[in-house]
Design a protein around this motif. Structure first.
Motif, short mmCIF file in Angstrom:
data_model
loop_
_atom_site.label_atom_id
_atom_site.label_comp_id
_atom_site.label_asym_id
_atom_site.label_seq_id
_atom_site.Cartn_x
_atom_site.Cartn_y
_atom_site.Cartn_z
N LYS A 189 -2.43 92.47 59.64
CA LYS A 189 -1.65 91.87 58.23
C LYS A 189 -0.79 93.23 57.85
N SER A 232 1.60 94.00 54.96
CA SER A 232 1.90 93.54 53.72
C SER A 232 3.52 93.86 53.22
N ASN A 247 5.41 91.39 55.39
CA ASN A 247 4.64 90.07 55.29
C ASN A 247 4.50 89.57 56.87
N ASN A 268 6.03 85.54 61.27
CA ASN A 268 6.78 85.93 60.35
C ASN A 268 6.25 85.05 58.98
N LEU A 269 5.53 85.60 58.04
CA LEU A 269 5.10 84.92 56.63
C LEU A 269 5.97 85.14 55.57
N SER A 270 7.42 85.95 55.87
CA SER A 270 7.94 86.34 54.77
C SER A 270 9.14 85.25 54.66
#
Length: 268
Positions: A80, A82, A85, A109-111
């Motif tokens: 992960k 940070s 993200n 892509n968690l952003s």
């Protein structure tokens, strides 16, 4: 060279053995036996996000979780990042019946913004005065070879650019591509373009590492044929077949009936 004392995980078969750190970094690769010969002094991989590159297995913004898929030697490292993200799932395994290390990366892509993505690979091989290493890029294969062996790094993706000499010790520095496709150097660097990664979307990238025995097959002709066979593999099918192999292996070698006994899960 950094000191490398401990292996946190090992994958392989009876011929190709690869050890990893707890962050998923390749520490050692042995072939054609389980402990000889060793090829990599370092094997750096990185992800490019827009104009920024970070080392996938050594970055302060990364957190790591590592485990084997249950009852297999298929290694999964979840990374992960940070800062951007991103969630990167790295799966490493050597098929029980094929002498190739398969490294599959799933980048999610968690952003809340889209990214332009790339992938960087920089292997450094062991070599000496009497058996120096040459880097050679052709047919989207990085071949690093001495007298007896050639270590081939490749993907189904095309190599975007390569550099075979004058590589900075700082892996994270960007570089201009070499005009030459062959040079004497223990360390080489290649990049891949992965394209745009939309919000909540996922990109899959597969990297392969294969060691050719030069006295058994031609480096330039037969080795390329082997590479194309590896590129054609269905990775999900390979993972499923190897799961079944290791499940059967453990079942047939559980002479103490550990799985049927009333003992803690941790001991099992």
């Amino acid at each position: 060279m950094r000191n490398k004392y401990f292996n946190d995980a090992i994958v392989g078969n009876s011929r190709l053995t690869v050890s990893f750190s707890k962050t998923g970094e390749i520490l050692r690769l042995f072939y054609p036996s389980v402990d000889y010969m060793q090829f990599f002094e370092e094997y750096n991989v990185g992800v490019r996000v827009n104009d920024v590159i970070f080392n996938l297995n050594r970055d302060l913004n990364n957190t790591y979780e590592q485990s084997y898929l249950p009852s297999t030697n298929i290694l999964e490292t979840k990374i992960k990042n940070s800062y951007f993200n991103l969630l990167i799932t790295q799966t490493d395994f050597v098929p029980y019946n094929k002498d190739v290390l398969i490294k599959r990366y799933k980048i999610k892509n968690l952003s809340k913004q889209e990214y332009d993505m790339g992938f960087i690979v920089s292997p450094m091989l062991f070599g000496d005065y009497n058996d120096d290493i040459c880097g050679f890029v052709q047919n989207d294969i990085l071949m690093q070879y001495g007298h007896a062996y050639a270590v081939c790094t490749f993907s189904k993706n095309k190599i975007a650019k390569s550099k075979l000499t004058g590589i900075s010790e700082n892996f994270l520095e960007s570089f201009e591509a070499d005009k030459n496709y062959i040079e004497m150097s223990r360390v080489s660097k290649i990049t891949y373009e992965l394209g745009n990664l939309a919000v909540k979307d996922e990109i899959e990238f597969v990297l392969y590492i294969f060691v050719n025995q030069n006295w058994k097959r031609s480096l330039l002709n037969e080795a390329r044929e082997v590479v194309e066979n590896f590129r054609a593999l269905d990775i999900d099918k390979e993972i499923d077949e190897n799961k079944m192999y290791w499940h059967d292996y453990i079942k047939n070698h559980d002479l103490l009936n550990v799985n049927r006994r009333n003992i803690s899960k941790k001991i099992k």
